[in-house]
Design an enzyme around this catalytic site. Structure first.
Site, PDB file in Angstrom:
ATOM      1  N   THR A  72     -39.004  26.417 -11.449  1.00 50.76           N
ATOM      2  CA  THR A  72     -39.181  25.052 -10.953  1.00 50.76           C
ATOM      3  C   THR A  72     -39.548  24.229 -12.188  1.00 50.76           C
ATOM      4  O   THR A  72     -40.246  24.734 -13.067  1.00 50.76           O
ATOM      5  CB  THR A  72     -40.291  24.947  -9.874  1.00 50.76           C
ATOM      6  N   HIS A  73     -39.056  23.011 -12.230  1.00 48.64           N
ATOM      7  CA  HIS A  73     -39.196  22.170 -13.434  1.00 48.64           C
ATOM      8  C   HIS A  73     -38.672  22.912 -14.669  1.00 48.64           C
ATOM      9  O   HIS A  73     -39.174  22.713 -15.774  1.00 48.64           O
ATOM     10  CB  HIS A  73     -40.657  21.766 -13.682  1.00 48.64           C
ATOM     11  N   ASN A 121     -16.187  27.834 -23.130  1.00 44.83           N
ATOM     12  CA  ASN A 121     -16.898  26.802 -22.370  1.00 44.83           C
ATOM     13  C   ASN A 121     -16.697  26.950 -20.856  1.00 44.83           C
ATOM     14  O   ASN A 121     -15.560  27.088 -20.410  1.00 44.83           O
ATOM     15  CB  ASN A 121     -16.388  25.412 -22.763  1.00 44.83           C
ATOM     16  N   LYS A 151      -8.459   3.763   1.835  1.00 40.63           N
ATOM     17  CA  LYS A 151      -7.601   4.951   1.743  1.00 40.63           C
ATOM     18  C   LYS A 151      -7.640   5.627   0.386  1.00 40.63           C
ATOM     19  O   LYS A 151      -7.822   6.847   0.307  1.00 40.63           O
ATOM     20  CB  LYS A 151      -6.170   4.585   2.107  1.00 40.63           C
ATOM     21  N   SER A 198       0.837  -1.206   0.000  1.00 43.18           N
ATOM     22  CA  SER A 198       0.000   0.000   0.000  1.00 43.18           C
ATOM     23  C   SER A 198       0.868   1.250   0.000  1.00 43.18           C
ATOM     24  O   SER A 198       0.359   2.357   0.037  1.00 43.18           O
ATOM     25  CB  SER A 198      -0.942   0.011   1.212  1.00 43.18           C
ATOM     26  N   ASN A 210      -2.524  -2.512  13.172  1.00 41.95           N
ATOM     27  CA  ASN A 210      -3.977  -2.311  13.123  1.00 41.95           C
ATOM     28  C   ASN A 210      -4.401  -1.023  13.825  1.00 41.95           C
ATOM     29  O   ASN A 210      -5.180  -0.231  13.288  1.00 41.95           O
ATOM     30  CB  ASN A 210      -4.694  -3.525  13.738  1.00 41.95           C
ATOM     31  N   SER A 237     -12.476  25.864 -27.580  1.00 39.98           N
ATOM     32  CA  SER A 237     -12.643  24.654 -28.370  1.00 39.98           C
ATOM     33  C   SER A 237     -11.471  24.553 -29.344  1.00 39.98           C
ATOM     34  O   SER A 237     -11.004  25.568 -29.862  1.00 39.98           O
ATOM     35  CB  SER A 237     -13.957  24.736 -29.152  1.00 39.98           C
TER      36      SER A 237
END
Ligand SMILES: N/C(=N\CCC[C@H](N)C(=O)O)N[C@@H](CC(=O)O)C(=O)O
Length: 549
Positions: free
Chosen positions: A216-217, A346, A382, A84, A171, A338
């Site tokens: 909304t929506h 963008n 981790k 690790s 541990n 772009s």
């Protein structure tokens, strides 16, 4: 029955479920971890993840720190799968902190001499210096950050280093390090949250009185102050910080001294190490201390919620920056271009937020299915945590940067406001107020205003353009004062409930937030009016009308 009972009574708490596969090279079954989703990454080439890291090196094999009972050395494949160090070297600072506290406690308790302690502390300082100078050689054959540091300390100071692991297991060591790391990470994230909140409040202060359509929506709903919306983000971020603080308080207990799982018979003082490391107290149950990763789940889920909030902001701002809305102009400094379409600008970072959100939500969910073994998650928790902190702090910083580099296009927004009958609900409220005298229920007033809107649609006009006569034909309750309720500005003026978008309520909210975040309003560089007008002018020249809105 008897045998069943006695066998269950005799069942020991296995650490790492040590079913013997082979006494030789494959003695730790973590090598057959069911967490196959991580398997791929375990076979990827080793990589360095510490900013000041030295390269990870494969050295000629040395005897392992646990080598006593082993005859053969571990195979390269198993070594590579179980290492690790390629990622946990990020824990070096916390590992060294923990070891220093542990060595000092061992000396105070008479378990090692003070001169051994001094050699250990000096050696650890030197190791930290070498790591930060990029001079430290991380070795894969030493598996992880803990054994790399302990073995390097032994190389450096000799015998005293061999006493450091007294009354300690990896541990409890791993979990001590990781709780310390999460604690620091939480502090870093909270500071990034505050930074973004400050940027949003300043943006609100700089755009006083600007009314925008609330959706909304994705349909026009009611007019709101821009400041109100920005402060909604600030509130959400505050709960995010609160969740992290709760998590911090719960994780700030010290596992050190729990050893492998059962504690120790040696006279250690766990309160001393806990206090030295800034924990609230030692964890009360040694099995709990080494076996649970709930704090990681809590931390990662709190981060996922932050990502949800930031993606929402992103989604809104991407729309606003579009030609169709044109509500904001991000400055060049926070835009990308772009490679083929020369005209494009963008707001790229926001699109990446979607991916980050997915990544953050996915990483912690598999954990919850794998809680069978005490230690199963010991490594697997981790990398997602390291990634999550990197992603979330990046998202927060980019959001703050964006908030500091956008301009609201007042003219465009104001031109867009009349569309969509944003004042219709205020008109319904007007009738309800009048109902005190005429007894009109809200449902009826809703219907009357609905029919008023239908009339406007047929006449292609706004509610405020209807004559009193037109309105009285729909309801005799309408009176001359109705015009004080129509138009977006009037509508916003009428909001007065606690927490609403009314001018006074929003001003109060803004004052509270400016005080809480210690923003000195008089010091703020408010938007340069001339510059804004210039921007508006250039925007107007390119304006293609509101047809698409
Ligand atoms: N092998 C083991 N834990 C692996 C933890 C180390 C791992 N590289 C990590 O850092 O998470 N635990 C031993 C105890 C120990 O190594 O102290 C056991 O329970 O058998």
């Amino acid at each position: 029955m008897e045998s069943l009972r006695s066998s269950s009574l005799q069942t020991p708490f296995f650490s790492s479920q040590s079913t013997v596969l082979s006494n030789k090279s494959v003695s730790n079954p973590r090598t057959i971890s069911p967490l196959m989703h991580r398997v791929k990454s375990r076979f990827e080439p080793l990589r360095c993840t510490t900013s000041h890291s030295s390269e990870t090196e494969a050295k000629p094999k040395e005897t392992k720190l646990w080598g006593g009972r082993f005859e053969d050395s571990v195979t390269d494949i198993v070594e590579k799968f179980t290492e690790s160090i390629s990622f946990d070297k990020q824990l070096y600072k916390h590992d060294i902190m923990g070891s220093k506290a542990h060595a000092s406690m061992l000396a105070e308790q008479g378990l090692i001499s003070f001169s051994d302690r001094d050699s250990i502390l000096k050696g650890l300082d030197e190791i930290e210096r070498r790591i930060e100078a990029g001079e430290f050689v991380w070795r894969t054959d030493r598996e992880d950050v803990h054994m790399n540091i302990e073995a390097a300390l032994t190389d450096l100071v000799g015998e005293p280093a061999k006493k450091l692991h007294t009354a300690r297991s990896r541990n409890d060591q791993v979990l001590t390090d990781f709780r310390l790391w999460c604690r620091d990470a939480i502090d870093r994230i909270i500071s990034s949250i505050r930074h973004l909140q400050v940027a949003l409040v300043k943006l609100a202060l700089n755009n006083e009185g600007l009314i925008i359509p609330g959706y909304t929506h994705l349909q026009r709903a009611q007019p709101v102050l821009l400041q109100h919306l920005l402060l909604a983000y600030v509130e959400q971020l505050d709960r995010d910080a609160g969740r992290l603080l709760d998590c911090r308080a719960r994780l700030n207990f010290c596992p050190l001294g729990a050893c492998a799982l059962a504690g120790t018979g040696l006279p250690i003082d766990r309160f001393m190490t806990s206090e030295a490391l800034g924990f609230t107290a030692p964890m009360r149950n040694s099995i709990d201390a080494v076996s649970d990763r709930d704090f990681v789940l809590e931390f990662l889920s709190a981060n996922s919620i932050i990502a949800v909030h930031l993606s929402r902001i992103g989604e809104e701002w991407v729309l606003w920056a579009s030609e169709e809305f044109g509500f904001i102009t991000p400055s060049d400094s926070v835009s990308t271009g772009s490679s083929i379409m020369p005209q494009k600008k963008n707001p790229d970072q926001w699109n990446l937020f979607e991916e980050s959100l997915l990544e953050l939500s996915e990483t912690w969910l598999p954990f919850s299915h794998c809680a069978k073994d005490f230690l199963l998650l010991i490594i697997e928790d981790k990398e997602p945590s390291f990634d999550s902190v990197k992603t979330i702090t990046g998202m927060l910083e980019v959001s703050a940067e964006f908030a500091q580099n956008i301009t609201f296009n007042y003219k465009r927004i104001q031109k867009a406001l009349p569309a969509g009958y944003l004042d219709a609900t205020t008109l319904a409220d007007y009738l309800v107020k009048k109902a005190r005298y005429f007894g009109i229920p809200f449902r009826t007033s809703h219907d009357i205003v609905g029919r008023s809107v239908a009339l406007c649609v047929s006449k292609n006009c706004q509610l405020q353009d209807l004559s009193l006569e037109d309105m009285r034909n729909l309801s005799p309750v309408f009176d001359n004062d109705v015009y004080e309720f129509l138009g977006v500005e009037n509508a916003v003026k009428k909001f007065s409930s606690y927490g609403s978008t009314g001018f006074a309520c929003v001003a109060d909210q803004l004052d509270d937030w400016a005080a809480k975040l210690e923003i000195n309003k008089s010091d703020m560089s408010l938007i340069d009016v001339a510059e804004t007008n210039e921007l508006l002018q250039s925007f107007e020249n390119n304006d293609h009308g509101l047809e698409g809105i």
